[in-house]
Design a protein around this motif. Structure first.
Motif, mmCIF file in Angstrom:
data_model
loop_
_atom_site.group_PDB
_atom_site.id
_atom_site.type_symbol
_atom_site.label_atom_id
_atom_site.label_comp_id
_atom_site.label_asym_id
_atom_site.label_seq_id
_atom_site.Cartn_x
_atom_site.Cartn_y
_atom_site.Cartn_z
ATOM 1 N N VAL A 65 0.851 -1.187 0.000
ATOM 2 C CA VAL A 65 0.000 0.000 0.000
ATOM 3 C C VAL A 65 0.885 1.235 0.000
ATOM 4 C CG1 VAL A 65 -1.794 1.289 1.210
ATOM 5 C CG2 VAL A 65 -1.809 -1.214 1.278
ATOM 6 N N GLN A 66 0.586 2.193 -0.859
ATOM 7 C CA GLN A 66 1.332 3.433 -0.875
ATOM 8 C C GLN A 66 0.905 4.319 0.284
ATOM 9 O OE1 GLN A 66 0.838 5.128 -4.800
ATOM 10 N NE2 GLN A 66 2.553 3.929 -5.598
ATOM 11 N N THR B 126 -2.204 6.479 -0.216
ATOM 12 C CA THR B 126 -3.461 5.716 -0.141
ATOM 13 C C THR B 126 -3.824 5.418 1.306
ATOM 14 O OG1 THR B 126 -3.028 4.685 -2.278
ATOM 15 C CG2 THR B 126 -4.604 3.581 -0.841
ATOM 16 N N ARG C 116 -5.053 8.595 2.989
ATOM 17 C CA ARG C 116 -6.403 8.957 2.536
ATOM 18 C C ARG C 116 -7.469 8.065 3.155
ATOM 19 N NH1 ARG C 116 -6.922 7.031 -3.064
ATOM 20 N NH2 ARG C 116 -7.557 5.158 -1.920
ATOM 21 N N ASP C 117 -7.240 6.760 3.128
ATOM 22 C CA ASP C 117 -8.254 5.829 3.620
ATOM 23 C C ASP C 117 -8.456 5.931 5.126
ATOM 24 O OD1 ASP C 117 -8.506 5.024 1.036
ATOM 25 O OD2 ASP C 117 -7.571 3.049 1.296
#
Length: 273
Positions: free
Chosen positions: A35-36, A39, A42-43
């Motif tokens: 996972v970057q 990301t 944001r999540d």
């Protein structure tokens, strides 16, 4: 002065960071791949600057690993060690013991329960076939309770590693020299190990032939938690040229035993497993 202890101050500026770090680990644990950071931030609703800072700290301590080629993060070795430490507690052993005992009696072979601790297999339980059982093969093995062996060489460890992401495998075996050998056999590169494990994951079971000890062969099947992640493996070992051995029967017995342990911990087998 009051004799009662006051509750801990949860308003400390460190508390949000701790909570976010734990949220990140839970998030990464639920994802099959890398996972970057953007990301993840944001999540989870975390400011990017805070996310990068927390990830740096987690990486320094081995809880996450960063893969530069993909500019993304996955769980690190320390996370595996913490999970393995939890699994070493008595409940798992208590649930598995009657399953292993029945399996040893059914096969007439020694059976084991093992978990992953870093890049090693740790054996928690060992059950021998009942004394006097016709056709039983009670053999002296190096796989006693508490013994640690390189996970990439044991059927028990490979059964668990087969359901581990490539990023996590990189974290477990970061250098070519980490892929040790005991008998001159076994994977020598990470790419070779990844390919072997992919084939074992697809078929649902793992096997090693003379990777641990010459003249012996082992087979293992993983058990899973409620997220479909491998928590342990059940395995059995026999002499390579034992005349009465039926590989198909052993494989089916192991699958049934692992399914029983998965059900006992309210787990579920992943669709790809």
């Amino acid at each position: 002065m009051s004799t009662y202890e006051t509750a801990p101050d949860t308003s400390s500026s460190a508390s949000p960071a701790v909570g976010r770090a734990l949220d990140m680990l839970v998030y990464l644990a639920a994802r099959p791949g890398l996972v970057q950071a953007a990301t993840l931030a944001r999540d989870l609703g975390i400011p990017r600057s805070s996310a990068y800072h927390i990830l740096t700290v987690l990486a320094d301590r081995g809880f996450v690993t960063y893969v530069p080629a993909e500019k993304a993060y996955g769980l690190g070795v320390t996370s595996f060690e913490v999970g393995s430490a939890y699994l070493r507690h008595e409940p798992l052993e208590r649930l598995a013991r009657p399953i292993l005992r029945a399996l040893a009696g059914r096969l007439g072979q020694t059976t084991h329960l093992g978990i992953l601790h870093g890049a090693e297999t740790v054996y928690l339980l060992k059950e021998r076939p009942p004394a006097g059982r016709t056709g039983a093969v009670d053999i002296a093995l190096v796989t006693d309770i508490g013994v640690r062996l390189p996970a990439h060489l044991t059927a028990n460890g490979r059964a668990i590693l087969a359901h581990t992401s490539e990023a996590q495998l990189r974290a477990l075996f970061p250098r070519p020299g980490d892929l040790t050998t005991r008998t001159g056999r076994g994977p020598r590169t990470l790419r070779g190990l990844v390919e072997d494990l992919a084939a074992e994951r697809a078929r649902g079971w793992s096997q090693e032939v003379e990777l641990v000890t010459r003249g012996f062969c082992s087979m293992g099947v993983a058990a899973f938690d409620h997220h479909g992640r491998p928590i342990a493996a059940i395995s059995t070992t026999w002499r390579l040229h034992h005349g009465r051995h039926d590989s198909d029967a052993v494989r089916e017995a192991l699958r049934q035993a692992a399914a029983r342990l998965t059900a006992a911990v309210s787990g579920q087998v992943p669709e790809s497993g």
